[in-house]
Design a protein around this motif. Structure first.
Motif, mmCIF file in Angstrom:
data_model
loop_
_atom_site.group_PDB
_atom_site.id
_atom_site.type_symbol
_atom_site.label_atom_id
_atom_site.label_comp_id
_atom_site.label_asym_id
_atom_site.label_seq_id
_atom_site.Cartn_x
_atom_site.Cartn_y
_atom_site.Cartn_z
ATOM 1 N N MET A 61 0.868 -1.162 0.000
ATOM 2 C CA MET A 61 0.000 0.000 0.000
ATOM 3 C C MET A 61 0.913 1.223 0.000
ATOM 4 S SD MET A 61 -2.740 1.253 2.934
ATOM 5 C CE MET A 61 -3.440 -0.366 3.080
ATOM 6 N N ASP A 62 0.785 2.007 -1.005
ATOM 7 C CA ASP A 62 1.596 3.218 -1.140
ATOM 8 C C ASP A 62 0.669 4.312 -1.661
ATOM 9 O OD1 ASP A 62 3.471 5.175 -1.559
ATOM 10 O OD2 ASP A 62 4.652 4.059 -3.011
ATOM 11 N N ILE A 63 -0.007 4.990 -0.741
ATOM 12 C CA ILE A 63 -1.012 5.971 -1.158
ATOM 13 C C ILE A 63 -0.733 7.363 -0.570
ATOM 14 C CG2 ILE A 63 -2.816 4.351 -1.799
ATOM 15 C CD1 ILE A 63 -3.993 4.566 0.961
ATOM 16 N N GLU A 64 0.540 7.644 -0.390
ATOM 17 C CA GLU A 64 1.034 8.997 -0.095
ATOM 18 C C GLU A 64 0.335 9.718 1.050
ATOM 19 O OE1 GLU A 64 3.871 9.739 -1.455
ATOM 20 O OE2 GLU A 64 3.716 7.894 -2.624
ATOM 21 N N GLY A 65 0.252 9.070 2.192
ATOM 22 C CA GLY A 65 -0.312 9.699 3.374
ATOM 23 C C GLY A 65 -1.784 9.442 3.584
ATOM 24 N N ASP A 66 -2.467 8.951 2.573
ATOM 25 C CA ASP A 66 -3.901 8.701 2.709
ATOM 26 C C ASP A 66 -4.190 7.379 3.412
ATOM 27 O OD1 ASP A 66 -6.194 10.135 2.368
ATOM 28 O OD2 ASP A 66 -6.709 9.221 0.458
ATOM 29 N N GLU A 67 -3.132 6.627 3.763
ATOM 30 C CA GLU A 67 -3.338 5.369 4.483
ATOM 31 C C GLU A 67 -4.082 5.600 5.796
ATOM 32 O OE1 GLU A 67 0.761 6.924 5.409
ATOM 33 O OE2 GLU A 67 -0.299 6.479 3.569
ATOM 34 N N TRP A 68 -3.833 6.750 6.428
ATOM 35 C CA TRP A 68 -4.456 7.027 7.726
ATOM 36 C C TRP A 68 -5.962 7.257 7.602
ATOM 37 C CZ3 TRP A 68 -1.155 5.083 10.688
ATOM 38 C CH2 TRP A 68 0.206 5.255 10.481
ATOM 39 N N ASN A 69 -6.430 7.636 6.433
ATOM 40 C CA ASN A 69 -7.872 7.789 6.191
ATOM 41 C C ASN A 69 -8.472 6.523 5.589
ATOM 42 O OD1 ASN A 69 -7.918 10.548 7.003
ATOM 43 N ND2 ASN A 69 -6.990 11.077 5.057
ATOM 44 N N SER A 70 -7.705 5.805 4.799
ATOM 45 C CA SER A 70 -8.214 4.632 4.080
ATOM 46 C C SER A 70 -8.341 3.392 4.947
ATOM 47 C CB SER A 70 -7.301 4.314 2.891
ATOM 48 O OG SER A 70 -7.272 5.399 2.011
ATOM 49 N N ILE A 71 -7.384 3.168 5.831
ATOM 50 C CA ILE A 71 -7.387 1.943 6.641
ATOM 51 C C ILE A 71 -8.652 1.826 7.495
ATOM 52 C CG2 ILE A 71 -6.240 0.740 8.540
ATOM 53 C CD1 ILE A 71 -3.566 1.622 7.193
ATOM 54 N N PRO A 72 -9.090 2.872 8.205
ATOM 55 C CA PRO A 72 -10.336 2.722 8.961
ATOM 56 C C PRO A 72 -11.528 2.360 8.078
ATOM 57 C CG PRO A 72 -9.144 4.646 9.726
ATOM 58 C CD PRO A 72 -8.445 4.165 8.484
ATOM 59 N N GLN A 73 -11.583 2.908 6.864
ATOM 60 C CA GLN A 73 -12.665 2.562 5.935
ATOM 61 C C GLN A 73 -12.570 1.104 5.512
ATOM 62 O OE1 GLN A 73 -12.850 5.356 2.669
ATOM 63 N NE2 GLN A 73 -12.532 7.073 4.048
ATOM 64 N N MET A 74 -11.351 0.631 5.266
ATOM 65 C CA MET A 74 -11.151 -0.773 4.877
ATOM 66 C C MET A 74 -11.590 -1.709 5.994
ATOM 67 S SD MET A 74 -7.443 -0.710 3.064
ATOM 68 C CE MET A 74 -6.994 0.558 1.913
ATOM 69 N N ILE A 75 -11.284 -1.338 7.225
ATOM 70 C CA ILE A 75 -11.681 -2.169 8.366
ATOM 71 C C ILE A 75 -13.198 -2.136 8.533
ATOM 72 C CG2 ILE A 75 -11.549 -2.410 10.877
ATOM 73 C CD1 ILE A 75 -8.595 -1.433 10.608
ATOM 74 N N ALA A 76 -13.786 -0.948 8.462
ATOM 75 C CA ALA A 76 -15.235 -0.795 8.651
ATOM 76 C C ALA A 76 -16.043 -1.550 7.607
ATOM 77 C CB ALA A 76 -15.604 0.688 8.640
ATOM 78 N N THR A 77 -15.540 -1.596 6.370
ATOM 79 C CA THR A 77 -16.268 -2.283 5.298
ATOM 80 C C THR A 77 -15.857 -3.747 5.160
ATOM 81 O OG1 THR A 77 -14.650 -1.572 3.634
ATOM 82 C CG2 THR A 77 -16.582 -0.153 3.988
ATOM 83 N N ARG A 78 -14.992 -4.189 6.064
ATOM 84 C CA ARG A 78 -14.515 -5.584 6.098
ATOM 85 C C ARG A 78 -13.704 -5.960 4.864
ATOM 86 N NH1 ARG A 78 -17.917 -8.993 10.018
ATOM 87 N NH2 ARG A 78 -16.446 -10.475 9.191
ATOM 88 N N SER A 79 -13.134 -4.971 4.211
ATOM 89 C CA SER A 79 -12.313 -5.215 3.024
ATOM 90 C C SER A 79 -11.024 -5.961 3.347
ATOM 91 C CB SER A 79 -11.953 -3.887 2.343
ATOM 92 O OG SER A 79 -13.110 -3.223 1.906
ATOM 93 N N LEU A 80 -10.613 -5.936 4.603
ATOM 94 C CA LEU A 80 -9.375 -6.609 4.996
ATOM 95 C C LEU A 80 -9.608 -8.007 5.578
ATOM 96 C CD1 LEU A 80 -7.444 -3.638 6.682
ATOM 97 C CD2 LEU A 80 -7.235 -4.501 4.347
ATOM 98 N N ASP A 81 -10.854 -8.450 5.579
ATOM 99 C CA ASP A 81 -11.162 -9.754 6.192
ATOM 100 C C ASP A 81 -10.363 -10.906 5.598
ATOM 101 O OD1 ASP A 81 -12.891 -8.462 7.849
ATOM 102 O OD2 ASP A 81 -14.709 -9.458 7.114
ATOM 103 N N ASP A 82 -10.161 -10.920 4.301
ATOM 104 C CA ASP A 82 -9.439 -12.018 3.655
ATOM 105 C C ASP A 82 -7.964 -11.706 3.423
ATOM 106 O OD1 ASP A 82 -11.705 -13.634 3.537
ATOM 107 O OD2 ASP A 82 -12.354 -12.711 1.665
ATOM 108 N N ILE A 83 -7.511 -10.572 3.910
ATOM 109 C CA ILE A 83 -6.109 -10.167 3.750
ATOM 110 C C ILE A 83 -5.294 -10.739 4.904
ATOM 111 C CG2 ILE A 83 -4.522 -8.185 3.622
ATOM 112 C CD1 ILE A 83 -6.464 -8.476 1.219
#
Length: 95
Positions: A1-23
């Motif tokens: 993941m290389d999204i130039e500082g937006d990781e801090w906003n994106s990760i909570p969304q990924m967790i909330a939408t369960r996008s990381l469940d299979d990761i």
């Protein structure tokens, strides 16, 4: 993941939408607070809760490496030393 500082906003969304469940593993470039530097301007008080969310989702840091090219002075008047504003972090899911 290389999204130039937006990781801090994106990760909570990924967790909330369960996008990381299979990761099972995440390798990411993380940007840390550096005043006046665009999307990297995310204070530490925002970063720690995001790392905690990853921990609560079962991820553990197993590797961290500082990118010394990104060393910056946080406050030249107070601190003459350089700090790293960019780190490579790898996490693995343990449960």
């Amino acid at each position: 993941m290389d999204i130039e500082g937006d990781e801090w906003n994106s990760i909570p969304q990924m967790i909330a939408t369960r996008s990381l469940d299979d990761i099972q593993q995440i390798a990411m470039e993380t940007h840390f607070y550096a005043p006046g530097i665009g999307s990297e301007n995310v204070p530490g008080r925002r970063q720690l809760p995001v790392l905690r969310e990853l921990y609560d989702a079962g991820f553990r840091i197993f590797m961290r490496d500082r990118n010394l090219v990104s060393a910056r002075r946080i406050d030249e008047k107070v601190n003459k030393k350089y700090v790293t504003a960019l780190n490579e972090i790898s996490l693995i899911k343990v449960h």
